[in-house]
Design a protein around this motif. Sequence first.
Motif, short mmCIF file in Angstrom:
data_model
loop_
_atom_site.label_atom_id
_atom_site.label_comp_id
_atom_site.label_asym_id
_atom_site.label_seq_id
_atom_site.Cartn_x
_atom_site.Cartn_y
_atom_site.Cartn_z
N LEU A 148 17.12 -54.67 80.40
CA LEU A 148 18.51 -54.22 80.31
C LEU A 148 18.67 -52.81 80.85
O LEU A 148 19.64 -52.49 81.54
CB LEU A 148 19.00 -54.29 78.86
N ARG A 151 18.71 -53.00 84.66
CA ARG A 151 19.95 -53.58 85.21
C ARG A 151 21.13 -52.62 85.09
O ARG A 151 21.95 -52.55 85.99
CB ARG A 151 20.24 -54.91 84.51
N GLN A 155 23.29 -50.55 88.34
CA GLN A 155 24.72 -50.74 88.58
C GLN A 155 25.30 -49.56 89.32
O GLN A 155 25.01 -48.40 88.99
CB GLN A 155 25.48 -50.91 87.25
N LYS A 159 31.04 -52.51 87.84
CA LYS A 159 30.40 -52.85 86.57
C LYS A 159 30.07 -54.33 86.52
O LYS A 159 30.95 -55.18 86.63
CB LYS A 159 31.30 -52.48 85.39
N TYR A 161 27.94 -55.49 83.88
CA TYR A 161 27.98 -55.69 82.44
C TYR A 161 28.86 -54.60 81.83
O TYR A 161 28.64 -53.41 82.06
CB TYR A 161 26.57 -55.61 81.83
N SER A 162 29.83 -55.01 81.03
CA SER A 162 30.77 -54.05 80.45
C SER A 162 30.20 -53.31 79.25
O SER A 162 30.65 -52.21 78.91
CB SER A 162 32.07 -54.76 80.04
N SER A 163 29.21 -53.89 78.60
CA SER A 163 28.61 -53.27 77.42
C SER A 163 27.24 -53.88 77.18
O SER A 163 26.87 -54.89 77.81
CB SER A 163 29.49 -53.48 76.18
N ALA A 166 27.67 -57.38 75.80
CA ALA A 166 28.10 -58.30 76.87
C ALA A 166 26.92 -58.68 77.77
O ALA A 166 26.82 -59.82 78.22
CB ALA A 166 29.21 -57.64 77.69
N SER A 167 26.03 -57.73 78.04
CA SER A 167 24.88 -58.02 78.89
C SER A 167 23.95 -59.03 78.24
O SER A 167 23.45 -59.95 78.89
CB SER A 167 24.12 -56.73 79.22
N ASP A 170 25.70 -62.45 78.40
CA ASP A 170 25.73 -63.03 79.75
C ASP A 170 24.37 -63.52 80.20
O ASP A 170 24.24 -64.59 80.81
CB ASP A 170 26.27 -62.01 80.75
N THR A 251 23.11 -62.16 89.27
CA THR A 251 23.78 -60.89 89.57
C THR A 251 23.04 -60.07 90.63
O THR A 251 23.41 -58.93 90.90
CB THR A 251 23.91 -60.05 88.28
#
Length: 320
Positions: A148, A151, A155, A159, A161-163, A166-167, A170, A251
């Motif tokens: 994480l 990733r 970025q 974006k 992943y918004s948070s 959320a990551s 997803d 992604t």
Amino acid sequence: MSGTGEHLKDEGSKSQVVIAGATAGLIARFIIAPLDVVKIRLQLQTHSLSDPLSHRNLRGSPIYKGTLPTLKHILREEGITGLWKGNIPAELMYVSYSAIQFTAYRSVTLGLQTTFGEHQLPAAAESFIAGASAGAIATTATYPLDLLRTRFAAQGTEKIYSSLIASVRDIARYEGPRGFFQGLGAGIGQIIPYMGMFFATYESLRSPMANLQMPFGSGDATAGVIASVIAKTGVFPLDLIRKRLQVQGPTRSRYIHKNIPVYRGVFRTMQHILKNEGTRGLYRGLTVSLFKAAPASAVTMWTYERVLRILQDMEENKSL
């Protein structure tokens, strides 16, 4: 050094080791976060400023060259917060990793001493085995956070992943549990020799450095820097391969570098990089990695020793 112990394994109770290790990781991570982002951006870059032919498929990807220009580019395009992208999972990872690492190192070493009894292993061999085992355990346990961190650091202004929540959601939905462990093979392959070399070198230098009259009691920090530089250089290609594998998946083409190839497996990734980028491709970001590793290890070991000493002094004061 803390207390009177000759080696790290001789010092502190389990709870003291956990607290000191976690604190050391937390502080070290925050300090070196910007260099970590720069390192990841350079490691993921498959094109080179000196090779115009590699610019044919950039698709809007930036061209980074060197630590300071990359740092300036991120500041200009993404602001100062861009240098701390991925810091939340990274902080969680560093705290957990440091605590698990120091605890496992102590436990494995004491286990080796108990197993061999009077026929003790040489100090260097004992430190290597304990360091490698501790590194493998800590890497596996915290690997999803490491993925994480990579990733988020990869970025750009877009974006993906918004948070943090959320990551996780997803990746679990679109990639499954295996998505959290992409590149783990390279991580284990890297960390075992790295931690083995690091702790063996650190333990060998620690006592001699402590006898030198260095300012602010910096013998521990100096030993940590030397050990880190030697170990990091030796295993850097595997670190780069791990980063490239961590951004695979649906992604892959949406990160700051939109031309990251599809990679499968550690050895095939290495072959692909050697074929398309040459040997230098395996060492992209090495300079900033050493700049990052040296202060990170110095801060980690110095903080660990000092926090452990404070905890031991507090324990002694309670018993008076």
